[in-house]
Write an enzyme that holds these catalytic residues in place. Structure first.
Site, PDB file in Angstrom:
ATOM      1  N   LEU A 129       0.878  -1.243  -0.097  1.00  0.00           N
ATOM      2  CA  LEU A 129      -0.086   0.036   0.078  1.00  0.00           C
ATOM      3  C   LEU A 129       0.869   1.328   0.025  1.00  0.00           C
ATOM      4  O   LEU A 129       0.593   2.365  -0.611  1.00  0.00           O
ATOM      5  CB  LEU A 129      -0.957   0.060   1.302  1.00  0.00           C
ATOM      6  CG  LEU A 129      -2.006  -1.161   1.140  1.00  0.00           C
ATOM      7  CD1 LEU A 129      -2.652  -1.088   2.409  1.00  0.00           C
ATOM      8  CD2 LEU A 129      -3.042  -0.504   0.221  1.00  0.00           C
ATOM      9  N   TYR A 132       2.060   2.028  -3.322  1.00  0.00           N
ATOM     10  CA  TYR A 132       1.010   2.543  -4.213  1.00  0.00           C
ATOM     11  C   TYR A 132       0.688   3.831  -3.809  1.00  0.00           C
ATOM     12  O   TYR A 132       0.810   4.850  -4.891  1.00  0.00           O
ATOM     13  CB  TYR A 132      -0.232   1.754  -3.891  1.00  0.00           C
ATOM     14  CG  TYR A 132      -1.583   2.271  -4.831  1.00  0.00           C
ATOM     15  CD1 TYR A 132      -2.023   1.769  -5.781  1.00  0.00           C
ATOM     16  CD2 TYR A 132      -2.324   3.570  -4.474  1.00  0.00           C
ATOM     17  CE1 TYR A 132      -3.128   1.921  -6.785  1.00  0.00           C
ATOM     18  CE2 TYR A 132      -3.247   3.929  -5.032  1.00  0.00           C
ATOM     19  CZ  TYR A 132      -3.447   3.281  -6.269  1.00  0.00           C
ATOM     20  OH  TYR A 132      -4.744   3.768  -7.042  1.00  0.00           O
ATOM     21  N   ASP A 133       0.642   4.458  -2.644  1.00  0.00           N
ATOM     22  CA  ASP A 133       0.478   5.743  -2.019  1.00  0.00           C
ATOM     23  C   ASP A 133       1.713   6.727  -2.899  1.00  0.00           C
ATOM     24  O   ASP A 133       1.439   7.690  -3.320  1.00  0.00           O
ATOM     25  CB  ASP A 133       0.716   5.848  -0.571  1.00  0.00           C
ATOM     26  CG  ASP A 133       0.360   7.340  -0.261  1.00  0.00           C
ATOM     27  OD1 ASP A 133      -0.499   8.010  -0.477  1.00  0.00           O
ATOM     28  OD2 ASP A 133       1.388   7.853   0.689  1.00  0.00           O
ATOM     29  N   MET A 134       2.926   6.309  -2.523  1.00  0.00           N
ATOM     30  CA  MET A 134       4.190   6.835  -2.989  1.00  0.00           C
ATOM     31  C   MET A 134       4.294   6.961  -4.772  1.00  0.00           C
ATOM     32  O   MET A 134       4.680   8.020  -5.158  1.00  0.00           O
ATOM     33  CB  MET A 134       5.344   6.558  -2.667  1.00  0.00           C
ATOM     34  CG  MET A 134       5.359   6.856  -1.117  1.00  0.00           C
ATOM     35  SD  MET A 134       6.865   6.165  -0.266  1.00  0.00           S
ATOM     36  CE  MET A 134       8.072   7.503  -0.776  1.00  0.00           C
ATOM     37  N   LYS A 136       1.264   6.948  -6.654  1.00  0.00           N
ATOM     38  CA  LYS A 136      -0.060   7.002  -7.301  1.00  0.00           C
ATOM     39  C   LYS A 136      -0.029   8.494  -8.137  1.00  0.00           C
ATOM     40  O   LYS A 136      -0.834   8.595  -9.099  1.00  0.00           O
ATOM     41  CB  LYS A 136      -1.132   7.262  -6.385  1.00  0.00           C
ATOM     42  CG  LYS A 136      -1.139   8.372  -5.480  1.00  0.00           C
ATOM     43  CD  LYS A 136      -2.164   8.202  -4.420  1.00  0.00           C
ATOM     44  CE  LYS A 136      -2.227   9.361  -3.499  1.00  0.00           C
ATOM     45  NZ  LYS A 136      -2.282   8.885  -2.300  1.00  0.00           N
TER      46      LYS A 136
END
Length: 164
Positions: A129, A132-134, A136
């Site tokens: 996750l 993903y966050d870094m 996006k």
């Protein structure tokens, strides 16, 4: 048919009583696979003999994911309601690149009365996750493809996935 371990005789959720279990060495390894795609992979770089990583404005993606996954594994009992509080002896997270996938492995161990599968799964999941966050801002085509237990030792029975 085996009964669910976290349901009591009345059918209500219940933490498993591990008081009578013996202490043994417990290990588990979980894996998450994150499909990043070519738009993100073009940002992959390797400098000064260090591991390959993706640099974003938020910082080094894989290095940050390793820290986040380690923190999450240590706090699994705060996230999963019926998990026991465990002091981990070790938590090692690695991120490797396979084509355009980031493969995250989380290996945890402890000496205790209950297993560490959930800690390994939570560590790998939160690391995924975090990737993903870094990333996006670079693309929303990121897919966290899978998270699975690869192997565990200790307790009633050992387990090893064929592709482990």
């Amino acid at each position: 048919m085996d009964s669910l371990s976290h349901i009591n005789a009345e059918g209500n959720p219940s933490m498993v009583d591990v008081g009578a279990k013996r202490i043994s060495r417990r290990t588990a390894r979980a894996r998450s696979v994150v499909a990043l795609g070519p738009n993100i992979m073009q940002h992959l770089s390797q400098t000064d003999g260090s591991a390959a990583d993706i640099q974003t404005r938020k910082g080094p993606v894989f290095q940050t994911a390793i820290i986040a996954g380690t923190m999450a594994a240590k706090r699994t009992d705060d996230l999963i309601p019926l998990c026991h509080s465990l002091g981990l002896d070790n938590c090692q997270i690695t991120v490797t690149v396979d084509g355009s996938d980031a493969v995250i492995d989380c290996l945890v161990s402890t000496e205790g009365k209950t297993g560490v599968e959930m800690e390994a799964l939570v560590g790998a999941s939160v690391a995924a996750l975090t990737v993903y966050d870094m990333c996006k801002a670079l693309s929303h085509d990121i897919i966290i493809r899978e998270t699975k237990l690869m192997e565990k030792t200790g307790g009633k029975r050992d387990f090893k996935r064929d592709d482990a």
